[in-house]
Structure formats: structure tokens, C-alpha cells
Design a protein around this motif. Sequence first.
Motif, PDB file in Angstrom:
ATOM      1  N   UNK A 120     -16.071 -20.641 -21.620  1.00  0.00           N
ATOM      2  CA  UNK A 120     -17.282 -19.694 -22.021  1.00  0.00           C
ATOM      3  C   UNK A 120     -17.006 -19.008 -23.194  1.00  0.00           C
ATOM      4  N   UNK A 121     -15.928 -18.829 -23.706  1.00  0.00           N
ATOM      5  CA  UNK A 121     -15.969 -18.236 -25.151  1.00  0.00           C
ATOM      6  C   UNK A 121     -16.353 -18.965 -26.282  1.00  0.00           C
ATOM      7  N   UNK A 122     -15.945 -20.215 -26.195  1.00  0.00           N
ATOM      8  CA  UNK A 122     -16.340 -21.247 -26.958  1.00  0.00           C
ATOM      9  C   UNK A 122     -17.825 -21.444 -27.226  1.00  0.00           C
ATOM     10  N   UNK A 123     -18.494 -21.153 -26.081  1.00  0.00           N
ATOM     11  CA  UNK A 123     -19.994 -21.155 -26.033  1.00  0.00           C
ATOM     12  C   UNK A 123     -20.778 -20.232 -26.753  1.00  0.00           C
ATOM     13  N   UNK A 124     -19.977 -19.048 -26.904  1.00  0.00           N
ATOM     14  CA  UNK A 124     -20.381 -17.868 -27.408  1.00  0.00           C
ATOM     15  C   UNK A 124     -20.135 -17.721 -29.089  1.00  0.00           C
ATOM     16  N   UNK A 125     -19.433 -18.953 -29.636  1.00  0.00           N
ATOM     17  CA  UNK A 125     -19.201 -18.696 -31.042  1.00  0.00           C
ATOM     18  C   UNK A 125     -20.355 -18.759 -31.665  1.00  0.00           C
ATOM     19  N   UNK A 126     -20.262 -17.904 -32.954  1.00  0.00           N
ATOM     20  CA  UNK A 126     -21.263 -17.730 -33.789  1.00  0.00           C
ATOM     21  C   UNK A 126     -21.664 -18.893 -34.446  1.00  0.00           C
ATOM     22  N   UNK A 127     -22.888 -19.029 -34.685  1.00  0.00           N
ATOM     23  CA  UNK A 127     -23.788 -20.212 -35.361  1.00  0.00           C
ATOM     24  C   UNK A 127     -23.341 -20.025 -36.848  1.00  0.00           C
ATOM     25  N   UNK A 128     -22.934 -21.343 -37.522  1.00  0.00           N
ATOM     26  CA  UNK A 128     -22.639 -21.248 -38.866  1.00  0.00           C
ATOM     27  C   UNK A 128     -23.672 -20.936 -39.890  1.00  0.00           C
ATOM     28  N   UNK A 129     -23.445 -20.291 -40.949  1.00  0.00           N
ATOM     29  CA  UNK A 129     -24.541 -20.066 -41.816  1.00  0.00           C
ATOM     30  C   UNK A 129     -25.169 -21.255 -42.302  1.00  0.00           C
ATOM     31  N   UNK A 130     -26.312 -21.161 -43.042  1.00  0.00           N
ATOM     32  CA  UNK A 130     -26.966 -22.438 -43.694  1.00  0.00           C
ATOM     33  C   UNK A 130     -26.140 -23.046 -44.905  1.00  0.00           C
ATOM     34  N   UNK A 131     -25.412 -22.398 -45.403  1.00  0.00           N
ATOM     35  CA  UNK A 131     -24.360 -22.706 -46.491  1.00  0.00           C
ATOM     36  C   UNK A 131     -23.319 -23.524 -45.985  1.00  0.00           C
ATOM     37  N   UNK A 132     -22.698 -22.982 -44.836  1.00  0.00           N
ATOM     38  CA  UNK A 132     -21.678 -23.811 -44.337  1.00  0.00           C
ATOM     39  C   UNK A 132     -22.063 -24.823 -43.800  1.00  0.00           C
ATOM     40  N   UNK A 133     -22.979 -25.016 -43.126  1.00  0.00           N
ATOM     41  CA  UNK A 133     -23.631 -26.249 -42.636  1.00  0.00           C
ATOM     42  C   UNK A 133     -24.067 -27.374 -43.673  1.00  0.00           C
ATOM     43  N   UNK A 134     -24.756 -26.898 -44.675  1.00  0.00           N
ATOM     44  CA  UNK A 134     -25.009 -27.679 -45.723  1.00  0.00           C
ATOM     45  C   UNK A 134     -23.905 -28.339 -46.486  1.00  0.00           C
ATOM     46  N   UNK A 135     -22.705 -27.295 -46.674  1.00  0.00           N
ATOM     47  CA  UNK A 135     -21.462 -27.821 -47.458  1.00  0.00           C
ATOM     48  C   UNK A 135     -20.887 -28.796 -46.296  1.00  0.00           C
ATOM     49  N   UNK A 136     -20.757 -28.757 -45.229  1.00  0.00           N
ATOM     50  CA  UNK A 136     -20.013 -29.506 -44.221  1.00  0.00           C
ATOM     51  C   UNK A 136     -20.886 -30.761 -44.032  1.00  0.00           C
ATOM     52  N   UNK A 137     -22.037 -30.668 -43.897  1.00  0.00           N
ATOM     53  CA  UNK A 137     -22.743 -32.015 -43.633  1.00  0.00           C
ATOM     54  C   UNK A 137     -23.820 -32.419 -44.494  1.00  0.00           C
ATOM     55  N   UNK A 138     -24.841 -31.508 -44.797  1.00  0.00           N
ATOM     56  CA  UNK A 138     -26.024 -32.045 -45.550  1.00  0.00           C
ATOM     57  C   UNK A 138     -25.721 -32.578 -46.885  1.00  0.00           C
ATOM     58  N   UNK A 139     -24.666 -32.055 -47.396  1.00  0.00           N
ATOM     59  CA  UNK A 139     -24.523 -32.318 -48.959  1.00  0.00           C
ATOM     60  C   UNK A 139     -24.191 -33.837 -49.274  1.00  0.00           C
ATOM     61  N   UNK A 140     -23.649 -34.239 -48.265  1.00  0.00           N
ATOM     62  CA  UNK A 140     -23.275 -35.828 -48.632  1.00  0.00           C
ATOM     63  C   UNK A 140     -24.791 -36.579 -49.005  1.00  0.00           C
ATOM     64  N   UNK A 141     -25.665 -36.219 -48.330  1.00  0.00           N
ATOM     65  CA  UNK A 141     -27.026 -36.856 -48.760  1.00  0.00           C
ATOM     66  C   UNK A 141     -28.079 -36.041 -49.717  1.00  0.00           C
ATOM     67  N   UNK A 142     -28.127 -34.844 -49.501  1.00  0.00           N
ATOM     68  CA  UNK A 142     -28.921 -34.116 -50.331  1.00  0.00           C
ATOM     69  C   UNK A 142     -28.266 -33.702 -51.814  1.00  0.00           C
TER      70      UNK A 142
ATOM     71  N   UNK B 157     -22.724 -32.056 -33.385  1.00  0.00           N
ATOM     72  CA  UNK B 157     -22.130 -30.984 -32.848  1.00  0.00           C
ATOM     73  C   UNK B 157     -22.916 -29.662 -33.565  1.00  0.00           C
ATOM     74  N   UNK B 158     -23.722 -29.776 -34.281  1.00  0.00           N
ATOM     75  CA  UNK B 158     -24.426 -28.597 -34.831  1.00  0.00           C
ATOM     76  C   UNK B 158     -25.624 -28.271 -33.754  1.00  0.00           C
ATOM     77  N   UNK B 159     -25.695 -26.726 -33.636  1.00  0.00           N
ATOM     78  CA  UNK B 159     -26.383 -26.145 -33.074  1.00  0.00           C
ATOM     79  C   UNK B 159     -27.816 -26.417 -33.572  1.00  0.00           C
ATOM     80  N   UNK B 160     -29.023 -26.021 -32.600  1.00  0.00           N
ATOM     81  CA  UNK B 160     -30.582 -26.120 -33.248  1.00  0.00           C
ATOM     82  C   UNK B 160     -30.526 -24.828 -34.286  1.00  0.00           C
ATOM     83  N   UNK B 161     -29.833 -23.863 -34.019  1.00  0.00           N
ATOM     84  CA  UNK B 161     -29.887 -22.796 -35.112  1.00  0.00           C
ATOM     85  C   UNK B 161     -29.293 -23.071 -36.329  1.00  0.00           C
ATOM     86  N   UNK B 162     -28.141 -23.810 -36.179  1.00  0.00           N
ATOM     87  CA  UNK B 162     -27.377 -24.188 -37.523  1.00  0.00           C
ATOM     88  C   UNK B 162     -28.300 -25.102 -38.253  1.00  0.00           C
ATOM     89  N   UNK B 163     -28.799 -26.015 -37.658  1.00  0.00           N
ATOM     90  CA  UNK B 163     -29.609 -26.990 -38.493  1.00  0.00           C
ATOM     91  C   UNK B 163     -30.783 -25.980 -39.221  1.00  0.00           C
TER      92      UNK B 163
END
Length: 108
Positions: free
Chosen positions: A22-44, A90-96
Motif C-alpha cells: 500500500x505504501x508503494x502505491x502512495x509514492x510521489x509521482x516523478x517530476x517532468x524533468x526526472x521522467x524526461x531524463x529517465x525515458x524521453x531523452x533517448x528519442x527527444x 511503469x510511468x503513471x499518467x501523471x508522470x507522463x
Amino acid sequence: MLELLEMKKVMLLVASLGLLASQASFAADRSGEEVFKAVCTMCHSAGVAGAPKFGDKAAWKARIAQGTPVLYDHALKGIRAMPAKGTCATCTEKEIKNAVDYMVSKAK
């Protein structure tokens, strides 16, 4: 008595696992910059397969003009060569959405 003790241990273990899950589901969504650096940067960052380059105002202008809801929809569902969520299952809708907002903010 021994069976009761073992049963209590099992119940405690199950309760602990439930709490952890239950605690795992309450983890804070990552910021846009964090998601970009982890995922989006590969193509963008390189413009792979026609992806608009990060920070390229000209490449983003027409896309931004379509409106944020359209950009969110494309990022979440995929468009052309880009798969849904840009392959980040694994990204949430909010993280995207955070990542879209971050990229748009850098292209204005």
C-alpha cells in the motif's frame, strides 16, 4: 500453542507485506524533468524517428498549438513511431503529463 505462534507470525508477515504494497502505491509521482531524463531523452534529445527535439521551438510550435490535451493524448497513447507512454510502462499518467509539461515549457 506452537501452532498459534506460527499462525501469528504468518498473519504478521501478511499484514507487513500488505502495508508495504500500500505504501508503494502512495509514492510521489516523478517530476517532468526526472521522467524526461529517465525515458524521453533517448528519442527527444536526438530527434529519433521524427521526435521533436527537446528545446527546439520550431519543432514544437505546431504541436503546442494543438493544445495540451492533444499532447497528453499522444504521449499516453502513442503517435506515429512513438509507442504509448514512450515505452515507460511503469510511468503513471501523471508522470507522463509532467514530462509533456516539462518538454513544452522548454520549447516556448
